[in-house]
Design a protein around this motif. Structure first.
Motif, short mmCIF file in Angstrom:
data_model
loop_
_atom_site.label_atom_id
_atom_site.label_comp_id
_atom_site.label_asym_id
_atom_site.label_seq_id
_atom_site.Cartn_x
_atom_site.Cartn_y
_atom_site.Cartn_z
N ASP A 39 42.07 -18.58 24.83
CA ASP A 39 41.91 -18.34 26.26
C ASP A 39 43.15 -17.74 26.91
O ASP A 39 43.14 -17.41 28.09
CB ASP A 39 41.55 -19.65 26.98
CG ASP A 39 40.15 -20.12 26.66
OD1 ASP A 39 39.33 -19.31 26.19
OD2 ASP A 39 39.87 -21.32 26.87
N ASN A 40 44.22 -17.61 26.15
CA ASN A 40 45.49 -17.14 26.70
C ASN A 40 45.44 -15.62 26.90
O ASN A 40 45.37 -14.86 25.94
CB ASN A 40 46.63 -17.53 25.74
CG ASN A 40 47.99 -17.23 26.31
OD1 ASN A 40 48.29 -16.08 26.62
ND2 ASN A 40 48.80 -18.25 26.44
N GLN A 41 45.49 -15.20 28.15
CA GLN A 41 45.35 -13.77 28.47
C GLN A 41 46.50 -12.95 27.92
O GLN A 41 46.29 -11.83 27.45
CB GLN A 41 45.22 -13.57 29.99
CG GLN A 41 44.79 -12.17 30.37
CD GLN A 41 43.43 -11.78 29.77
OE1 GLN A 41 42.47 -12.53 29.85
NE2 GLN A 41 43.36 -10.60 29.17
N LYS A 42 47.70 -13.48 27.94
CA LYS A 42 48.85 -12.74 27.41
C LYS A 42 48.65 -12.45 25.93
O LYS A 42 48.88 -11.33 25.46
CB LYS A 42 50.15 -13.50 27.64
CG LYS A 42 51.35 -12.75 27.13
CD LYS A 42 52.65 -13.38 27.55
CE LYS A 42 53.80 -12.49 27.06
NZ LYS A 42 54.94 -12.52 27.87
N VAL A 43 48.21 -13.45 25.18
CA VAL A 43 47.96 -13.27 23.75
C VAL A 43 46.85 -12.24 23.54
O VAL A 43 46.97 -11.34 22.70
CB VAL A 43 47.62 -14.61 23.06
CG1 VAL A 43 47.18 -14.39 21.62
CG2 VAL A 43 48.81 -15.56 23.11
N LYS A 44 45.79 -12.34 24.33
CA LYS A 44 44.68 -11.37 24.21
C LYS A 44 45.18 -9.95 24.45
O LYS A 44 44.82 -9.03 23.72
CB LYS A 44 43.58 -11.71 25.23
CG LYS A 44 42.73 -12.89 24.88
CD LYS A 44 41.68 -13.08 25.97
CE LYS A 44 40.85 -14.30 25.74
NZ LYS A 44 39.85 -14.50 26.81
N ASP A 45 46.00 -9.79 25.50
CA ASP A 45 46.52 -8.45 25.83
C ASP A 45 47.40 -7.90 24.71
O ASP A 45 47.29 -6.73 24.35
CB ASP A 45 47.31 -8.49 27.14
CG ASP A 45 46.43 -8.75 28.36
OD1 ASP A 45 45.19 -8.62 28.26
OD2 ASP A 45 47.00 -9.12 29.41
N GLU A 75 56.80 -10.85 19.58
CA GLU A 75 56.60 -11.37 20.94
C GLU A 75 55.52 -12.45 20.94
O GLU A 75 55.66 -13.49 21.57
CB GLU A 75 56.24 -10.22 21.88
CG GLU A 75 56.18 -10.60 23.33
CD GLU A 75 55.88 -9.42 24.25
OE1 GLU A 75 55.53 -9.68 25.42
OE2 GLU A 75 55.97 -8.25 23.83
N ILE A 76 54.44 -12.20 20.21
CA ILE A 76 53.36 -13.19 20.09
C ILE A 76 53.89 -14.45 19.42
O ILE A 76 53.68 -15.57 19.89
CB ILE A 76 52.16 -12.62 19.30
CG1 ILE A 76 51.44 -11.54 20.11
CG2 ILE A 76 51.18 -13.74 18.92
CD1 ILE A 76 50.38 -10.77 19.33
N ASP A 77 54.60 -14.27 18.31
CA ASP A 77 55.11 -15.41 17.55
C ASP A 77 56.11 -16.25 18.35
O ASP A 77 56.28 -17.43 18.08
CB ASP A 77 55.76 -14.94 16.25
CG ASP A 77 54.74 -14.42 15.25
OD1 ASP A 77 53.54 -14.74 15.38
OD2 ASP A 77 55.15 -13.68 14.33
N ALA A 78 56.78 -15.63 19.33
CA ALA A 78 57.77 -16.34 20.13
C ALA A 78 57.14 -17.19 21.24
O ALA A 78 57.83 -18.02 21.84
CB ALA A 78 58.75 -15.33 20.75
#
Length: 120
Positions: free
Chosen positions: A37-43, A80-83
């Motif tokens: 549900d995390n929009q930042k991850v989706k983007d 960036e995702i992994d962080a």
């Protein structure tokens, strides 16, 4: 005592239901839902997908340097995702659940082998 195939399958269903109710599995599922549900991850994932498509097209035209640049961009986005704390939390929970499943699988394997070896 002999068990029917259906009785064994019913027991497996019972075990999987109990596994689903374990605190570690419930935590993993909750983190997975939050991550999905995390929009930042989706983007960020969407950016990676677009870059991957570009890389495939550029590779088809032999644009090695451009592909390398895109691969570097993908690596930066992946970092960036992994962080992200949610990703780190999810990965930790995934390790715990995977370890649990491996131990259960090994235990079942050992017990089955013991039974078959005692028949011989």
């Amino acid at each position: 005592m002999a068990y029917s195939k259906e009785e064994v399958l019913n027991k497996v269903e019972e075990i999987t239901t109990r596994l689903d109710e374990l605190e570690e599995v419930e935590r993993f599922k909750a983190l997975e839902a939050r991550l999905n549900d995390n929009q930042k991850v989706k983007d960020l994932i969407e950016q990676i997908k677009k870059l991957q498509k570009q890389a495939v097209n550029l590779q088809a035209y032999g644009k090695v340097n451009a592909v390398k640049q895109i691969d570097d961009q993908i690596d930066a986005i992946q970092a960036e995702i992994d962080a992200l704390p949610i990703v780190d939390e999810f990965k930790s929970a995934q390790v715990v659940v995977n370890d649990l499943l491996q131990r259960i699988t090994a235990n079942i394997n050992d017990k089955v082998n013991e039974k078959f070896n005692s028949i011989e």
